[in-house]
Design an enzyme around this catalytic site. Structure first.
Site, PDB file in Angstrom:
ATOM      1  N   SER A 165       0.859  -1.192   0.000  1.00  0.00           N
ATOM      2  CA  SER A 165       0.000   0.000   0.000  1.00  0.00           C
ATOM      3  C   SER A 165       0.891   1.237   0.000  1.00  0.00           C
ATOM      4  CB  SER A 165      -0.854  -0.026   1.269  1.00  0.00           C
ATOM      5  OG  SER A 165      -1.398   1.250   1.515  1.00  0.00           O
ATOM      6  N   TYR A 218       0.128  -0.595  10.790  1.00  0.00           N
ATOM      7  CA  TYR A 218      -0.214  -1.132   9.470  1.00  0.00           C
ATOM      8  C   TYR A 218       0.964  -0.919   8.512  1.00  0.00           C
ATOM      9  CZ  TYR A 218      -2.876  -1.492   5.061  1.00  0.00           C
ATOM     10  OH  TYR A 218      -3.314  -1.825   3.806  1.00  0.00           O
TER      11      TYR A 218
END
Lengths: 125, 248
Positions: free
Chosen positions: B141, B154
């Site tokens: 990401s 994350y």
């Protein structure tokens, strides 16, 4: 029989003639195996014999750590290594201990012993 | 015109019930590949089954919960043949400020997302080594590079996994196994779509392309990355975000 199969695997992996691979051949000192070769060897042994291979154990990777641990815990090195490497005979462990100064001790016959031991464990299970 | 060629057929899609994975699996089937989609729960399995209703024979399903040691062990035990491709979509969220996160949850998160996932990566690459062939694509990401507040853990997990995949490509490319990481930005799917809906307009103003990506656009890029033409992208990370991370 086991030795011949192990020999064949090493021959194919390292492109070395059979005559250069005996039970007494050192994997690092004689055949110059590197970490990637050991990984491939583990994968090939797993595929050929359908046994679980624990890389650190079969390739005696933590040998020197175990010797330090034995020293710290005041346990006889021979006895401690016997627990950590149950596939090695007492005689072989003695050889290993007296051969440490010259470099990596692992030999072809150690692989054969591991395969035999792991195969026996699998059958028993 | 670029024609995509593939050196293998069987493709393992971790996190196979997400929109991107379903889209990709559809493209794979059209290209003659055989997707194996993993699911974590019954709901995921149903989503996959519904998506492929009437063509169930074109895919395979496998249960895998990367947060469960037992599930990972069972999955590895049941892998009877090496996949030619692996695409890793697994990305459980963990949103918390670094200073306020519950420390045991943090440990669990890293243990499962990095620790147990590395066990899966290890098992798959060892299987691929038997054939000396394999291509792995990790879907990361843009948050790995530019996280928002609350995305620290994350992003850290994504970066850790990027590092693992990068090293697989570094260590095993000589044995026919290569890796690449794709860092998509905003996509009209899943979590990204929900986020965009909440702050529509404001969020997309940051994207030079001025729109979110469609799942099929991203899936097509993944197909290219899996193809023989893209093997040179090895042990590296590519960003697909419409320019988002290039701007201030």
């Amino acid at each position: 029989m086991l030795f011949e199969k192990v020999q064949q695997i090493i021959m194919e992996l390292m492109d070395i003639p059979a005559k250069d691979i005996t039970q007494e051949t050192y994997l690092v000192r004689d055949l110059d195996l590197e970490s990637i070769d050991f990984l491939e060897l583990a994968v090939s042994l797993n595929a050929a014999f359908k046994i679980d291979i624990h890389d650190d154990t079969i390739f005696l990777r933590n040998l020197r750590l175990y010797l330090n641990e034995a020293l710290e815990k005041t346990i006889q090195p021979k006895e401690f290594l016997g627990r950590k490497y149950p596939f090695l005979s007492a005689e072989r462990i003695q050889q290993v201990l007296s051969d440490l100064e010259a470099g990596p001790v692992i030999k072809v016959k150690d692989l054969v012993s591991y395969v035999q031991w792991a195969g026996g464990k699998k059958k028993a299970a | 015109m670029l024609t995509l060629e593939f050196s293998g057929r069987r493709a393992l899609l971790l996190g196979g019930s997400c929109t991107l994975a379903l889209e990709l699996a559809g493209l794979m089937i059209t290209a003659g590949l055989r997707p194996v989609l993993t699911y974590r729960r019954g709901q995921g399995r149903r989503l996959i089954e519904e998506y492929f209703a009437g063509r169930a024979e074109t895919i395979e399903l496998a249960h895998l919960d990367v947060a469960s040691e037992t599930s990972v062990a069972d999955f590895i035990h049941q892998m009877d043949q090496p996949p030619d491709y692996l695409v890793d979509f697994v990305h459980p969220d963990f949103e918390a400020l670094v200073a306020s996160a519950d420390s045991s949850s943090v440990r669990d998160y890293f243990n499962t997302q990095v620790g147990l996932r590395s066990t899966v990566i290890q098992a798959v690459t060892r299987q691929m080594l038997t054939r000396k062939r394999g291509r792995l694509v990790f879907i990361s990401s843009t948050a790995a590079q530019r996280p928002n507040a609350g995305q620290g853990f994350y992003a850290a997990a994504k970066q850790a996994l990027e590092a693992l995949y990068r090293n697989v490509g570094l260590e095993l490319a000589g044995r026919g196994i290569t890796t690449v990481t794709l860092r998509p930005g905003y996509i009209n799917a899943g979590r990204g779509e929900r986020y965009l809906e909440k702050g529509r307009g404001a969020v997309l103003k940051k994207v030079p392309l001025a729109r979110a990506l469609e799942p099929v656009e991203v899936a097509n890029v993944i197909m290219f990355l899996l193809s023989c033409s893209a093997t040179g992208f090895n042990a590296t990370e590519l960003t697909l975000d419409g320019g988002l991370s290039a701007s201030k």
